[in-house]
Design an enzyme around this catalytic site. Sequence first.
Site, PDB file in Angstrom:
ATOM      1  CD  GLU A 286      10.630   4.843  -0.470  1.00  0.00           C
ATOM      2  OE1 GLU A 286      11.061   5.833   0.162  1.00  0.00           O
ATOM      3  OE2 GLU A 286      10.254   4.913  -1.633  1.00  0.00           O
TER       4      GLU A 286
ATOM      5  CG  PHE B 120      -1.790   1.200   1.342  1.00  0.00           C
ATOM      6  CD1 PHE B 120      -2.925   1.317   0.560  1.00  0.00           C
ATOM      7  CD2 PHE B 120      -1.471   2.231   2.220  1.00  0.00           C
ATOM      8  CE1 PHE B 120      -3.740   2.454   0.646  1.00  0.00           C
ATOM      9  CE2 PHE B 120      -2.275   3.360   2.322  1.00  0.00           C
ATOM     10  CZ  PHE B 120      -3.414   3.465   1.535  1.00  0.00           C
ATOM     11  N   GLY B 121       0.700   2.074  -1.009  1.00  0.00           N
ATOM     12  CA  GLY B 121       1.442   3.333  -1.104  1.00  0.00           C
ATOM     13  C   GLY B 121       0.562   4.489  -0.669  1.00  0.00           C
ATOM     14  CE1 TYR B 122       2.924   4.786   4.068  1.00  0.00           C
ATOM     15  CE2 TYR B 122       3.082   7.169   4.277  1.00  0.00           C
ATOM     16  CZ  TYR B 122       3.572   5.909   4.547  1.00  0.00           C
ATOM     17  OH  TYR B 122       4.733   5.772   5.288  1.00  0.00           O
ATOM     18  N   GLY B 123       2.292   7.721  -0.073  1.00  0.00           N
ATOM     19  CA  GLY B 123       3.104   8.915  -0.328  1.00  0.00           C
ATOM     20  C   GLY B 123       3.576   8.875  -1.769  1.00  0.00           C
ATOM     21  CB  SER B 124       6.945   9.255  -3.279  1.00  0.00           C
ATOM     22  OG  SER B 124       7.589   8.206  -2.583  1.00  0.00           O
TER      23      SER B 124
HETATM   24  C1  BEZ Z   1       4.549   5.409   0.279  1.00  0.00           C
HETATM   25  O1  BEZ Z   1       3.761   4.609   0.805  1.00  0.00           O
HETATM   26  O2  BEZ Z   1       4.214   6.060  -0.703  1.00  0.00           O
HETATM   27  C2  BEZ Z   1       5.894   5.568   0.840  1.00  0.00           C
HETATM   28  C3  BEZ Z   1       6.150   5.111   2.092  1.00  0.00           C
HETATM   29  C4  BEZ Z   1       7.404   5.272   2.616  1.00  0.00           C
HETATM   30  C5  BEZ Z   1       8.384   5.907   1.908  1.00  0.00           C
HETATM   31  C6  BEZ Z   1       8.117   6.369   0.644  1.00  0.00           C
HETATM   32  C7  BEZ Z   1       6.859   6.191   0.103  1.00  0.00           C
END
Ligand code: BEZ
Length: 188
Positions: free
Chosen positions: A99, A24-28
Amino acid sequence: MTHDTTHLNRERIFFDPDETIWLFGYGSLIWKAEFPFHEHRPAHIEGWARRFWQGSHDHRGTPEAPGRVATLVESPYSVCQGMAYRIDADTLGPLDVREKNGYLRERVILHFQDGSHAEGLIYLATEDNAAFLGDAPLEEMARQIATAHGPSGANRDYLLNLAAALENLGAQDEHVSTLMTRVSSIKN
Ligand code: BEZ
């Protein structure tokens, strides 16, 4: 905890390495999925809130002037929307390196738009990692994001890309939109 979490993540094998894994991605990871995946699906996780509380010394800032990037904090009634990717286990290796600045693999339950759910992974930066910045007055966070730059570019662009990606998903995030308003009012 050390900045570089690569070696710690190698031990965090929660799933059968022969099966695919939901990440699951929540950022980049929402807009910058530069890794192989079998499919991607909008998803959400429950009990977590996205916060710009993690310092970035290696991507969106420098050790002298760290930027601020997203992590998650536990928040009982919150829902965090993002993108889920079904990946092979060996895709995690390069992601651990990307990461590495304080993020650890953690297990979560992902909820998909069709009402189904699955166990999966997030990369989580908690307050015990050396790069964690935590909460700060909104103006201070906005100024930091508006001015920091690192090898991956301007911290401001990270926020902009995230806000645009969330809008594409039809997702609301008050923390992100409030920061956007503040950062937009600060000149480059
Ligand atoms: C993400 O979930 O998008 C993410 C999480 C940690 C570091 C970079 C991106």
